[in-house]
Structures are given as C-alpha cells and as structure tokens.
Design a protein around this motif. Sequence first.
Motif: not given
Length: 103
Positions: A28-56
């Motif tokens: 996901v990090d590499q895709l975002l760094s190359h200018g892609y939009l990413v939709r990621g599946t998770i099995r349960a809420p992981k707010p830290w994940l979205s926050e991490y990528f949003a900050q970056k």
Amino acid sequence: MSNSKHALPKGSRVLVTGANGYIASHVVDQLLSHGYLVRGTIRAPKPWLSEYFAQKYGDVFEAVIVTCFENRDDINRVLDGVDGIIHLISAALPGWIHHESQV
C-alpha cells in the motif's frame, strides 16, 4: 500503446486485500508513493492504518471492512471503481474463507 512502464496509469484505484498485514501495508505504501489511489480490505476497524497513510499522503487511502469473502454483495461493493487488484491474504485458519464443511 503507452510507453509507460506501469500497467495502470497513476491515479488508478488499486484494491489491496489484507491491507493491515506486514507485506500488504508495505505494498500500500509503495502504491501510494507512486501516485495510485488505494482501497484496502481489513477484517475489523483499524483507525491507525488510515491515519498513518493520511498523514503521509493525504486522502488517497480508503480502508473497507470485509469480514468474509463469501458475501457477493460485499465483494461487489469493494470492487466498485477498482482498476486493479493485489490479493495478499490467505486462509491461515481453517474455515476463515470457507466454512469447514465446504473445504
């Protein structure tokens, strides 16, 4: 034919399954760094994940909860607007993707 070295142009939406996993989160990090939009599946809420990528990277990562890949409505919802898929989950536990009686 495009001279691009990428199969999908920048700005395309890529679905990454298991986005909070060790390998998938790096993908996901590499895709975002190359200018892609990413939709990621998770099995349960992981707010830290979205926050991490949003900050970056800003608002280019979308986490979606998929508890079971047997529900076609969930799959259709997750695939809506997706240009490519990187499938990085596997069934490590019996019955996680399929009920044990179906395996």
